[in-house]
Motif scaffolding. Structure first.
Motif, PDB file in Angstrom:
ATOM      1  N   PHE A 172     -34.565   9.235  16.172  1.00 30.80           N
ATOM      2  CA  PHE A 172     -33.860   9.138  17.366  1.00 30.80           C
ATOM      3  C   PHE A 172     -32.624   8.463  17.117  1.00 30.80           C
ATOM      4  CE2 PHE A 172     -33.020   7.232  21.536  1.00 30.80           C
ATOM      5  CZ  PHE A 172     -32.758   8.626  22.195  1.00 30.80           C
ATOM      6  N   ALA A 173     -32.422   7.154  16.650  1.00 32.19           N
ATOM      7  CA  ALA A 173     -31.366   6.448  16.378  1.00 32.19           C
ATOM      8  C   ALA A 173     -30.451   7.379  15.560  1.00 32.19           C
ATOM      9  CB  ALA A 173     -31.468   5.133  15.887  1.00 32.19           C
ATOM     10  N   THR A 176     -28.782  10.264  17.248  1.00 33.34           N
ATOM     11  CA  THR A 176     -27.879   9.957  18.200  1.00 33.34           C
ATOM     12  C   THR A 176     -26.430   9.726  17.585  1.00 33.34           C
ATOM     13  OG1 THR A 176     -29.400   9.099  19.686  1.00 33.34           O
ATOM     14  CG2 THR A 176     -27.344   8.388  20.149  1.00 33.34           C
ATOM     15  N   VAL A 177     -26.691   8.752  16.540  1.00 30.81           N
ATOM     16  CA  VAL A 177     -25.455   8.531  15.565  1.00 30.81           C
ATOM     17  C   VAL A 177     -24.791   9.721  15.096  1.00 30.81           C
ATOM     18  CG1 VAL A 177     -24.612   7.386  13.401  1.00 30.81           C
ATOM     19  CG2 VAL A 177     -26.207   6.298  15.153  1.00 30.81           C
ATOM     20  N   ILE A 179     -24.776  12.874  16.404  1.00 29.11           N
ATOM     21  CA  ILE A 179     -24.295  13.607  17.385  1.00 29.11           C
ATOM     22  C   ILE A 179     -22.856  12.778  17.637  1.00 29.11           C
ATOM     23  CG2 ILE A 179     -24.310  14.089  19.732  1.00 29.11           C
ATOM     24  CD1 ILE A 179     -27.330  14.658  19.426  1.00 29.11           C
ATOM     25  N   LEU A 180     -22.992  11.832  17.828  1.00 25.48           N
ATOM     26  CA  LEU A 180     -21.731  10.819  18.127  1.00 25.48           C
ATOM     27  C   LEU A 180     -20.856  10.746  17.169  1.00 25.48           C
ATOM     28  CD1 LEU A 180     -23.343   7.632  19.982  1.00 25.48           C
ATOM     29  CD2 LEU A 180     -22.124   9.456  21.083  1.00 25.48           C
TER      30      LEU A 180
END
Length: 469
Positions: A172-173, A176-177, A179-180
């Motif tokens: 998940f982390a 998220t990284v 995508i950003l």
């Protein structure tokens, strides 16, 4: 091109991010497994060491390990385990927790108790103090105890659940990284591809002859510097192209007159209007001389402006060169009623092309004599200057208005449009003179002189004293 470059940058950026995320997940997975196993092994061994005295006490009371499994049938509460002692820093009472698997063997490794029933009764484990805890009564070994991970090579079910939770958190982390980072990559790719695409479009326009194209993007990085240099280059190319067009136009205009005169004279002779006598031939000859001089001046000017004019440098006394040039014009000056004088003292040593500098003085003195009236004067003298040698050719004529003092150095410019080409030249002599001076790392400017007319000021580098010694 814009889309291809943008997609390539974005793809490379995304691939790097994805590989980084996978490496991160893999590292977290391996590191968490190793850390969990070390922790579980340490806890299991500590529990085994705390259970060993109870098993030894059971052996002393019964004389055997048979039935030792009864000690683990009803797991004690967490706060009632032997490893937790009551005291002032005692943890609050915790709920009951299930003990890990416990296996007890006799000294030869024969299984006597298996709390979880994982191993078949009667099977055997090789005793090893590195993987089991010794149960001793006095100095005699009466058995071995294995707890949890000391029995199994893999992790327990609780460990697998922990690993899955860690992997989900890491995934998940990392997602998220990713995508950003991809959003940031899109912005970065656009910031790189946009000016490059603008440069490509502008370069294409310039290659098609459009020198008005400019890039209006404002940046403070290397691409911004590249854009500024590109705009300056296009501006320079535009000026060069305009110069070539003006040169062709002006040259055609200047060549048209002598060619038309020659053609007209020859046609009149061919039609019998004029006789091919000495006067007509002399007139044609004068026009051909003017044409030859104009072509030579144009070639010399083109070489000078292109930086192709070569100087034959030597050391000489500039005062001596000026004196020789003044002497060559004395007859012409006397015929025009103009007084010509040099006030230069010998010893003005310089290093340069003697013939080219003589050409500059001939041009300036000749122009001055042609435009002056009887009784006027031309003085050549030195002005004060520290870094540069400053020589003035000063006449008492009408002078040059301030708004025309730079224009007189332009090609084909004539201050007096009424002057003919025979008396006024083609209008490029001053252009050539300035180029010669600049090739000598000097300059030629025009000011108001002390005689009330035009002062042409020649600036030349001084020859240092060490070079003269």
């Amino acid at each position: 091109m814009r889309n291809r470059l943008f997609l390539r940058i974005l793809f490379a950026f995304g691939l790097i991010i994805l590989l980084g995320a996978l490496v991160n997940i893999g590292y977290v997975s391996i590191a968490s497994r190793q850390a969990y196993r070390r922790l579980v092994r340490q806890e299991d061994r500590r529990l085994a060491e705390e259970l060993a005295p109870g098993i030894a006490d059971y052996y002393r009371r019964t004389g055997s390990l048979d039935g030792v499994q009864s000690l683990f049938a009803a797991p004690p509460a967490f706060d009632q385990m032997p490893m937790h002692r009551r005291g002032e820093d005692m943890m609050p009472r915790m709920p009951r927790m299930r003990l890990p698997s416990i296996v007890v063997t006799d000294p030869r490794g024969q299984i006597r108790s298996d709390s979880a029933g994982l191993l078949a009764r009667g099977s055997r484990l090789d005793p090893d103090e590195a993987s089991a805890v010794r149960v001793a009564v006095g100095e005699r070994t009466v058995g071995w105890i294995y707890v949890g991970s000391m029995i199994l090579t893999g992790a327990a079910d609780e460990g697998q659940a922990l690993f899955r939770m860690v992997l989900r958190s890491a995934a998940f982390a990392s997602g998220t990284v990713v995508i950003l980072a991809l959003l940031l990559g899109i912005l970065l790719a656009r910031s790189i591809s946009r000016p490059i695409a603008a440069l490509a479009d502008a370069a294409g326009a310039v290659s098609r002859g459009d020198f008005t194209r400019r890039i209006s993007l404002e940046r403070k990085d290397e691409l911004g510097s590249l854009i500024k240099e590109f705009n300056r280059m296009v501006e320079s190319l535009g000026e060069s192209e305009a110069w070539k067009r003006r040169l062709i136009r002006d040259t055609a205009h200047e060549l048209r007159t002598p060619v038309a005169v020659i053609q007209g004279e020859l046609e009149m002779i061919m039609e019998g209007v004029y006789m091919p006598d000495a006067e007509r031939i002399a007139a044609i000859h004068r026009e051909t001389q003017l044409l030859t001089r104009l072509i030579g001046d144009m070639g010399e000017l083109a070489s000078a402006e292109a930086g192709e004019m070569r100087l034959r440098r030597e050391r000489f006394d500039l005062a001596e060169l000026v004196a020789e040039t003044v002497a060559a014009f004395e007859t012409q000056a006397a015929a025009a009623g103009v007084r010509l004088r040099s006030e230069l003292a010998p010893g003005l040593w310089i290093e340069g092309d003697r013939q080219k500098l003589a050409q500059v003085f001939r041009n300036l003195i000749g122009n001055a004599i042609q435009q002056l009236s009887p009784g006027d004067r031309v003085d050549i003298y030195q002005k004060e200057g520290r870094e540069l040698l400053r020589l003035g050719v000063d006449d008492s004529g009408p002078g040059i208005p301030p708004e025309f003092r730079e224009k007189v150095f332009e090609r084909f410019f004539r201050l007096d449009s009424a002057r003919s080409r025979d008396t006024g030249g083609a209008g490029i002599g001053l252009s050539i003179a300035r180029q010669i001076m600049r090739l000598h790392k000097g300059d030629l400017i025009v000011e108001q002189g002390r005689n009330g007319g035009a002062l042409f000021l020649l600036l030349l580098p001084r020859l240092d004293r060490q070079a003269l010694e």
